[in-house]
Design a protein around this motif. Structure first.
Motif, PDB file in Angstrom:
ATOM      1  N   THR A  33       0.923  -1.221   0.158  1.00  0.00           N
ATOM      2  CA  THR A  33      -0.256  -0.030   0.009  1.00  0.00           C
ATOM      3  C   THR A  33       1.013   1.258   0.284  1.00  0.00           C
ATOM      4  N   THR A  34       1.511   1.389   0.789  1.00  0.00           N
ATOM      5  CA  THR A  34       2.683   2.319   1.110  1.00  0.00           C
ATOM      6  C   THR A  34       3.788   2.450  -0.450  1.00  0.00           C
ATOM      7  N   VAL A  57      -6.130  -2.265   5.011  1.00  0.00           N
ATOM      8  CA  VAL A  57      -7.021  -2.219   5.278  1.00  0.00           C
ATOM      9  C   VAL A  57      -6.652  -0.802   6.608  1.00  0.00           C
ATOM     10  N   GLY A  60      -4.840   2.209   4.998  1.00  0.00           N
ATOM     11  CA  GLY A  60      -5.982   2.901   3.892  1.00  0.00           C
ATOM     12  C   GLY A  60      -5.591   2.336   2.321  1.00  0.00           C
ATOM     13  N   THR A  62      -5.655  -0.187  -1.457  1.00  0.00           N
ATOM     14  CA  THR A  62      -6.869  -0.542  -2.173  1.00  0.00           C
ATOM     15  C   THR A  62      -7.165  -1.857  -1.594  1.00  0.00           C
ATOM     16  N   THR A  82     -12.123  -3.455   0.095  1.00  0.00           N
ATOM     17  CA  THR A  82     -12.297  -2.303  -1.083  1.00  0.00           C
ATOM     18  C   THR A  82     -13.752  -3.088  -2.159  1.00  0.00           C
TER      19      THR A  82
END
Ligand code: AMP
Length: 196
Positions: A33-34, A57, A60, A62, A82
Motif C-alpha cells: 500500500t505504501t 485496510v 488505507g 485498496t 474494497t
C-alpha cells in the motif's frame, strides 16, 4: 479488476501456523500500500489471507478479493474489502486474480498456494504470464520447494534460464524492490520453454 499497479498475492488460509507468517502477511499489505500498489487476492478472512487484507485496510490501501460462490456461502470472505468479486469456480478465480495483476507475490502456504504458484510458473514458462513472481521465504519455508525446482533443472525438466522466472526475498519489505528489479520476461520465453 485491472487497477494500475495491482499485485496478486497468494498465501495461506491456515491460522494454525506460526504467528510470524500472519505478521509477514500483514506487513506485506502495509508495504504494498505504501508503495502505491493495489492488492488482488482470494478474498479470505482467515490465516495469512486475512492478515494481508487487514494490513492493506489498516494502511488505507485498496484490496480486491476474488472468491468462488461456495466460499461466500460458507462465509469465508473478509468483511472490509474494497471490492469482492464472486465467481463460479476456482479456475475462474485464479484466472481473474492473475490476469488482473502486474506482479505476483507468494507467501508460505499449503497446497492451495502451491497450486496457484505453480500455475503461474507454468504460464510464465510458456510466455503467457510475463510479470514478476516474488516468493517471501519466511522461516526458509520455501527451501525444499526451491531445491525441488533446482533438481528439475539438474534433471533437465527445465532450462537453467527458467530459474529467472522467480525472485526470492527474506522479508516483505524487500518485495517492492524485487518487483521493480525482476528480469524482463516476454512471450519470447516460448523459444526455450521446451528443454532440448
Ligand atoms: P492453502 O495455501 O492450502 O491454505 O490455500 C490457500 C488457498 O486455498 C486460497 O487461495 C483459497 O483458494 C483456498 N482456501 C482454502 N481455505 C480457505 C478459506 N478459509 N478462505 C478462503 N480461501 C480458502
Amino acid at each position: 479488476m485491472g487497477e494500475e499497479n495491482s499485485i496478486c498475492v497468494y498465501c495461506a488460509s491456515s491460522d494454525a501456523s506460526d504467528a510470524v507468517y500472519r505478521d509477514v502477511a500483514y506487513r506485506l499489505g502495509g508495504v504494498l500500500t505504501t508503495r502505491g500498489y493495489a492488492v488482488i487476492y482470494g478474498g479470505g478472512a482467515t490465516g495469512s489471507m486475512g492478515a494481508l487484507a487487514d494490513g492493506v485496510v489498516a494502511a488505507g490501501g485498496t484490496i480486491t478479493g476474488v472468491m468462488p460462490r461456495f466460499m461466500m456461502d460458507l462465509e469465508w470472505a473478509h468483511k472490509s474489502l474494497t471490492k469482492l468479486h464472486v465467481v463460479e469456480d476456482m479456475r475462474i478465480r485464479k484466472h481473474m486474480m492473475l490476469s488482473g495483476s502486474h506482479g505476483l507475490v507468494t507467501l508460505p502456504g499449503g497446497p492451495g498456494t502451491f497450486e496457484e504458484l505453480f500455475e503461474a510458473l507454468t504460464l510464465k514458462r510458456l510466455g503467457l504470464y510475463t510479470n514478476p513472481i516474488v516468493l517471501v521465504n519466511t522461516r526458509n519455508y520455501f527451501d525444499p520447494l526451491l531445491a525441488m525446482l533446482e533438481h528439475a533443472v539438474a534433471e533437465r525438466f527445465m532450462h537453467p534460464r527458467h530459474v529467472g522466472m522467480w525472485q526470492i526475498v527474506a522479508e516483505p519489505e524487500d518485495v517492492p524492490d524485487a518487483l521493480a528489479n525482476a528480469p524482463e520476461w516476454s512471450a519470447a520465453a516460448r523459444s526455450f520453454a521446451r528443454v532440448l
